[in-house]
Write a protein that holds these residues in place. Sequence first.
Motif, mmCIF file in Angstrom:
data_model
loop_
_atom_site.group_PDB
_atom_site.id
_atom_site.type_symbol
_atom_site.label_atom_id
_atom_site.label_comp_id
_atom_site.label_asym_id
_atom_site.label_seq_id
_atom_site.Cartn_x
_atom_site.Cartn_y
_atom_site.Cartn_z
ATOM 1 N N UNK A 269 -3.281 13.292 15.756
ATOM 2 C CA UNK A 269 -2.069 12.860 15.053
ATOM 3 C C UNK A 269 -2.482 12.142 13.773
ATOM 4 N N UNK A 270 -1.704 12.344 12.715
ATOM 5 C CA UNK A 270 -2.010 11.685 11.449
ATOM 6 C C UNK A 270 -0.714 11.350 10.729
ATOM 7 N N UNK A 271 -0.767 10.297 9.925
ATOM 8 C CA UNK A 271 0.385 9.855 9.142
ATOM 9 C C UNK A 271 0.058 9.947 7.668
ATOM 10 N N UNK A 272 0.902 10.638 6.903
ATOM 11 C CA UNK A 272 0.715 10.808 5.464
ATOM 12 C C UNK A 272 1.623 9.818 4.747
ATOM 13 N N UNK A 273 1.054 8.967 3.893
ATOM 14 C CA UNK A 273 1.882 8.022 3.147
ATOM 15 C C UNK A 273 2.395 8.683 1.870
ATOM 16 N N UNK A 274 3.384 8.078 1.186
ATOM 17 C CA UNK A 274 3.980 8.711 -0.007
ATOM 18 C C UNK A 274 2.997 9.022 -1.120
ATOM 19 N N UNK A 275 1.827 8.400 -1.112
ATOM 20 C CA UNK A 275 0.819 8.721 -2.124
ATOM 21 C C UNK A 275 0.115 10.044 -1.837
ATOM 22 N N UNK A 276 0.351 10.596 -0.636
ATOM 23 C CA UNK A 276 -0.327 11.822 -0.249
ATOM 24 C C UNK A 276 -1.635 11.567 0.474
ATOM 25 N N UNK A 277 -1.885 10.327 0.862
ATOM 26 C CA UNK A 277 -3.108 9.971 1.563
ATOM 27 C C UNK A 277 -2.851 9.870 3.064
#
Length: 323
Positions: A269-277
Amino acid sequence: MLRHPASFIFACCVIIGLSVVSFTPDFSQFMARYFHPSIQSELGTEVAKYTLPEGERVWRRFHGRPRNTRLLKSGSIHHQDQILVDKKSSLSLSFPNGTELRLLENTKAIIELWNPNDTNSPIYLTILFGDFELLRDGAKGKLFIIKDRQLFSPSFRPKKKGFEMIFRSSEIGIARRELNPTPEEATKVENSNEAVENEEAAPQPAAPNPTSPPTKETLPVSTTASSIPDTLTNSYIEDTIIVQKGQFQKCQANAIRETGPVNGQVVISFTIDPRGKIDEAKVLQTTIENQQLLNCLLSVFRNTSFQSFKGQPITRSFPLTFE
């Protein structure tokens, strides 16, 4: 006649009392909390409240404990508690984000925080078997369901099987390592390794290794302000992860060389922040015990970049199968 009737009565009371404590879970749990409050602090962080219908049977196993205990009529669920709902029973759960759901009969589940050190961390409910029913939807991004190797919000059930990447050792030219190979087998392994080395020598995107983090590799994206979307589509996220296939194969090759064949599946599982990271990446489920491989796979995800977007962070899961 009995010479000491008082002693006999006392002994009978003790036996009856011990029987009540041993075979009545509700009463025994109450006594344990009342006389040993320190036990409560060992149970972990509270993640949900529960209510149990009259007469129905649901069992709980605390993390690190060898035995199941029957739940009371109401109470708290803690980090990494394992829940087992009996036949013709159910269990209603209320979460801090306002979500309410019911675990249905013949269901086994585990509840845990994404980050055990952060009480505001998202909560993950893993359904090992069985099902649930959503009673009330709460704030988004605080509760996720893991079922059938997919991760989703309680209000959204995937209608189709999630995308899965399959890696076969034959694809990277590495033969199964034997303890005492014949000369012919040794030659075959040597030729296979040379093929991998020649493939690595050819121009291609950089891949990770155990001593250095992988380089970032993504699909070409535009960075102009007018092109920044509100969110990222599932197809774009999948395509960006697929680009990393060579790096995943490098992780596989290194693991095979070090410990031998690798077989099994891992769900990350991974979470992408609004910066695209990638803000967070974590192994949700795995049948693979090779920690070197798991760490390398996580490093690939953490070093993957996506297009920036305007909306809320995006959490997704991705299953990888190694054969």
